[in-house]
Design a protein around this motif. Structure first.
Motif, PDB file in Angstrom:
ATOM      1  N   ASP A  85      -7.026  -5.080  -0.196  1.00  0.00           N
ATOM      2  CA  ASP A  85      -8.042  -5.803  -0.961  1.00  0.00           C
ATOM      3  C   ASP A  85      -8.650  -4.940  -2.052  1.00  0.00           C
ATOM      4  OD1 ASP A  85      -7.838  -8.176   0.456  1.00  0.00           O
ATOM      5  OD2 ASP A  85      -9.270  -7.507   1.977  1.00  0.00           O
ATOM      6  N   VAL A  86      -8.852  -3.681  -1.746  1.00  0.00           N
ATOM      7  CA  VAL A  86      -9.560  -2.780  -2.656  1.00  0.00           C
ATOM      8  C   VAL A  86      -8.641  -2.249  -3.752  1.00  0.00           C
ATOM      9  CG1 VAL A  86     -10.850  -0.624  -2.787  1.00  0.00           C
ATOM     10  CG2 VAL A  86     -11.172  -2.135  -0.841  1.00  0.00           C
ATOM     11  N   HIS A  87      -7.431  -1.877  -3.403  1.00  0.00           N
ATOM     12  CA  HIS A  87      -6.511  -1.232  -4.339  1.00  0.00           C
ATOM     13  C   HIS A  87      -5.472  -2.242  -4.806  1.00  0.00           C
ATOM     14  CE1 HIS A  87      -3.404   1.651  -5.722  1.00  0.00           C
ATOM     15  NE2 HIS A  87      -4.462   2.345  -6.062  1.00  0.00           N
ATOM     16  N   THR A  88      -5.860  -3.120  -5.733  1.00  0.00           N
ATOM     17  CA  THR A  88      -4.969  -4.197  -6.170  1.00  0.00           C
ATOM     18  C   THR A  88      -3.988  -3.760  -7.258  1.00  0.00           C
ATOM     19  OG1 THR A  88      -6.646  -4.951  -7.730  1.00  0.00           O
ATOM     20  CG2 THR A  88      -6.588  -6.022  -5.576  1.00  0.00           C
ATOM     21  N   GLN A  89      -4.169  -2.596  -7.853  1.00  0.00           N
ATOM     22  CA  GLN A  89      -3.239  -2.143  -8.886  1.00  0.00           C
ATOM     23  C   GLN A  89      -2.081  -1.342  -8.292  1.00  0.00           C
ATOM     24  OE1 GLN A  89      -6.692  -1.660  -9.485  1.00  0.00           O
ATOM     25  NE2 GLN A  89      -6.677  -3.537 -10.669  1.00  0.00           N
ATOM     26  N   GLY A  90      -2.021  -1.222  -6.999  1.00  0.00           N
ATOM     27  CA  GLY A  90      -0.982  -0.417  -6.367  1.00  0.00           C
ATOM     28  C   GLY A  90       0.349  -1.142  -6.281  1.00  0.00           C
ATOM     29  N   TRP A  91       1.361  -0.402  -5.895  1.00  0.00           N
ATOM     30  CA  TRP A  91       2.699  -0.960  -5.724  1.00  0.00           C
ATOM     31  C   TRP A  91       2.825  -1.547  -4.325  1.00  0.00           C
ATOM     32  CZ3 TRP A  91       5.188   1.232  -1.652  1.00  0.00           C
ATOM     33  CH2 TRP A  91       4.786   2.506  -1.266  1.00  0.00           C
ATOM     34  N   LEU A  92       3.819  -2.390  -4.130  1.00  0.00           N
ATOM     35  CA  LEU A  92       4.070  -3.015  -2.841  1.00  0.00           C
ATOM     36  C   LEU A  92       5.572  -3.125  -2.641  1.00  0.00           C
ATOM     37  CD1 LEU A  92       2.760  -4.529  -0.390  1.00  0.00           C
ATOM     38  CD2 LEU A  92       3.089  -6.619  -1.691  1.00  0.00           C
ATOM     39  N   LEU A  93       6.044  -2.637  -1.511  1.00  0.00           N
ATOM     40  CA  LEU A  93       7.448  -2.772  -1.117  1.00  0.00           C
ATOM     41  C   LEU A  93       7.484  -3.752   0.044  1.00  0.00           C
ATOM     42  CD1 LEU A  93      10.461  -1.908  -1.113  1.00  0.00           C
ATOM     43  CD2 LEU A  93       9.801  -0.058   0.442  1.00  0.00           C
TER      44      LEU A  93
END
Length: 180
Positions: A85-93
């Motif tokens: 929720d907090v770190h929305t600019q991160g990557w996701l695999l």
């Protein structure tokens, strides 16, 4: 660089997938904006945490259970923020099988160290037997190191088994501050 045991585990996971006819698809998102996908990741993580918590509670003595309840009442409870929720600019695999989420990894980039930072991971208990996270993260690490020219991958704090299986090593960080 992986141990013989880990290489065997990867082969076993691949063979289990092939035998069961599972086709795992991994997708790397540079930014996480799909709210439904993020909510599914959170749900998988919560399911796994609930399972781990219930196992730990079963192994506790009566005295420890009482102590934990008293501490929970007396100690201040800090608000809980989920990194998704907090770190929305991160990557996701994400790792999926027929549109069902099997596992995920979430993190960010450390530009100063040219490092990928893994902050959150989760595996759907239904697919845990097939080690989808380990298989996909291993493949993704190879891609990152070959194509993206990263210097390292930081699995952050914690001693989860998958971190060591993927070649992680303990790195102690010390901070000393002097006031003059």
């Amino acid at each position: 660089m992986l141990s013989k045991h880990v290489r065997q585990n990867l082969r076993t996971a691949k063979n289990r997938c092939q035998k069961s006819g599972l086709v795992l698809t991994q997708t790397f998102y540079k930014e996480t904006t799909d709210r439904l996908l993020i909510d599914n990741c959170k749900m998988i993580r919560e399911m796994r945490l609930d399972l781990k918590t219930s196992r730990a509670k079963k192994q506790m003595s009566l005295m420890q259970k009482c102590r934990n309840n008293v501490e929970r009442i007396l100690k201040y409870q800090f608000p809980v923020y989920h990194v998704l929720d907090v770190h929305t600019q991160g990557w996701l695999l994400t790792i999926t099988c027929q549109d069902e989420l099997c596992a995920f990894f979430h993190g960010g980039y450390d530009m100063f160290r040219n490092s990928l930072v893994v902050m959150c991971a989760g595996v759907n208990p239904k697919f845990a037997r097939y080690s989808p996270g380990l298989l996909s993260m291993y493949n993704q690490i190879k891609i990152f190191l070959e194509e993206q020219h990263l210097d390292s991958i930081d699995f952050t704090r914690g001693n989860e088994k998958y971190k060591y299986d993927l070649g992680g090593k303990d790195e102690y960080i010390y901070h000393v501050q002097f006031k003059v």
